[in-house]
Design an enzyme around this catalytic site. Structure first.
Site, PDB file in Angstrom:
ATOM      1  N   GLU A   2       0.743  -1.236  -0.162  1.00 29.29           N
ATOM      2  CA  GLU A   2       0.265   0.386  -0.206  1.00 29.29           C
ATOM      3  C   GLU A   2       0.741   1.726  -0.022  1.00 29.29           C
ATOM      4  O   GLU A   2       1.065   1.812   1.354  1.00 29.29           O
ATOM      5  CB  GLU A   2      -1.058  -0.009   1.129  1.00 29.29           C
ATOM      6  CG  GLU A   2      -1.829  -0.741   1.525  1.00 29.29           C
ATOM      7  CD  GLU A   2      -2.866  -1.660   2.114  1.00 29.29           C
ATOM      8  OE1 GLU A   2      -2.866  -0.523   3.341  1.00 29.29           O
ATOM      9  OE2 GLU A   2      -3.418  -2.533   2.464  1.00 29.29           O
TER      10      GLU A   2
ATOM     11  N   GLU B 210      -6.413 -10.835  -1.371  1.00 28.99           N
ATOM     12  CA  GLU B 210      -6.928 -10.587  -0.374  1.00 28.99           C
ATOM     13  C   GLU B 210      -8.704 -10.435  -0.435  1.00 28.99           C
ATOM     14  O   GLU B 210      -8.954  -9.622   0.323  1.00 28.99           O
ATOM     15  CB  GLU B 210      -6.745  -9.471   0.542  1.00 28.99           C
ATOM     16  CG  GLU B 210      -4.672  -9.420   1.058  1.00 28.99           C
ATOM     17  CD  GLU B 210      -4.388  -7.473   1.597  1.00 28.99           C
ATOM     18  OE1 GLU B 210      -5.278  -7.426   2.596  1.00 28.99           O
ATOM     19  OE2 GLU B 210      -2.896  -7.302   1.851  1.00 28.99           O
TER      20      GLU B 210
END
Ligand code: 9MR
Length: 381
Positions: A159, A273
């Site tokens: 991220e 995810e």
């Protein structure tokens, strides 16, 4: 006669298991790995996960890849400088090896779940660039080399890209996310992280992992970042698209764009995810005050006591649509990992706010397969 009755009893007891014997990993073995997470000893905010044995059973039966949900993150693995706590990661890797699971390390460099000491000097001020680079390298070297040859993929940087949405949908821009890593070291922290991880374990495949890649500017920025790193010989083996989805958003077109552009760029893709929340998207309320939250509760938490069949059917259709796309692009997809084993243990219940009840996975709170499970398996039958 008795023998025959026994045989009938045994057959009628065992046969249904054989009939339904196909598991996710078997059904998808010609397409991609099917993974899940090691929840470990954490269930929501509770550190006594009473269901760990059950979770391990399902993981071993259904999946062939595993990612630690929390135990390898910096705040757990190096809570204080030089103090490493490997016990749970060791246990997860032993479990993975005993059950032939591909292991994904998660994660080395992130803004969240990284203890403050990384960024502070002994007087509590901001640490210097040189010291932070040394700490970054030391962390990566220590963790990656401990599991050298035993971890197949690493989410090295997690991220690192942000989208500025303030100018409206049409004028979004992507940039490096503002984090202490970026502020103190500059964007080179990314390159340093990959090079250090590669030195510590040349056989591990190194991924860049992020969410909302269905936002086009973020996808483009991430692919450009990977291309730039590759052009300078930085070992990066693929992109991780987290895939935290909702029933209606993002659109299939936006999801397909991730698969298509990644393939065009010749960057192997991992869905890292995956889950499909059935609740309203509450991220804009993440800083809501407690009172506001109470007012919002009913609207944002519509199924506290059970989810209607109709919603489960919608979710099954959504999973089926997404997996149809994944199958179309499976030659460029190495793995699809779900962010959770079962609905009873999902981050969705406590983020962006505490106390909601979501149903985002393939197995329900009674450990039974949901319509979404059948939809995913039936696609490849
Ligand atoms: O599932 C994780 C949850 O238990 C933690 O509280 C949370 C902390 O930010 O992180 C969750 O996992 C995240 C993952 O590591 C990176 N991508 C987003 C995931 C969901 O927040």
């Amino acid at each position: 006669m008795k023998l025959m009755t026994n045989a009938i009893v045994i057959c009628s007891f065992i046969l249904p298991f054989f009939v339904n014997a196909e598991t996710l990993k078997e059904a998808y073995k010609d397409h991609f790995l099917m993974g899940t997470i090691w929840h470990g000893y954490k269930l929501g905010n509770d550190s006594r996960n009473r269901y760990i044995v059950k979770e391990k059973g399902i993981t071993a039966a259904e999946f062939n890849a595993v990612t630690p949900e929390n135990c390898m993150k910096p705040m757990f693995i190096q809570p204080e400088e030089g103090v490493f706590t490997f016990a749970e990661s060791d246990e997860m890797i032993e479990f993975a090896e005993a059950n032939n699971l591909v292991v994904v390390g998660h994660t080395l460099v992130w803004k969240n779940q990284t203890p403050a000491w990384f960024f502070l000097d002994d007087k509590g001020g901001q640490v210097s660039r040189e010291v932070l680079i040394e700490r970054l390298k030391m962390h990566i070297r220590t963790v990656v080399s401990r599991y050298r040859g035993r971890i197949d993929y690493w989410d090295v940087v997690n991220e690192a890209v942000a989208v500025d949405r303030s100018e409206g949908k049409r004028n979004q821009t992507a940039s490096y996310k503002s984090t202490p890593w970026l502020e103190i070291i500059g964007p080179e922290y990314i390159e340093i992280a990959y090079r250090t991880a590669h030195e510590a374990d040349p056989s591990a495949k190194l991924l860049y992992n992020d969410y909302n890649l269905d936002t086009e500017v973020k996808l483009d920025f991430s692919l450009a970042l990977i291309a730039d790193l590759k052009s300078r010989g930085v070992p990066i083996a693929g992109l991780g698209y987290q895939g935290h989805l909702f029933l209606k958003e993002p659109s299939l077109t936006a999801i397909e764009r991730v698969l298509r552009k990644t393939k065009q760029a010749d960057v192997p893709l991992h869905i890292t995810e995956l889950d499909v929340s059935v609740l309203p998207n509450a991220w804009e309320h993440r800083s809501a005050s407690v009172e506001e939250r109470f007012k919002l509760d009913k609207k944002l938490n519509p199924y506290p006591d059970g989810v209607p069949q109709k919603i489960l059917a919608e979710q099954a259709k959504r999973y089926s649509d997404v997996f149809s796309l994944l199958l179309q692009y499976s030659d460029n997809i190495e793995r699809v990992t779900f962010w959770g084993v079962w609905d009873g243990n999902s981050w969705r219940d406590y983020r962006p706010m505490l106390g909601r009840t979501d149903y985002p996975l393939l197995i329900d709170r009674k450990f039974e397969k949901k319509p979404a499970y059948d939809a995913v398996i039936n696609l490849v039958k």
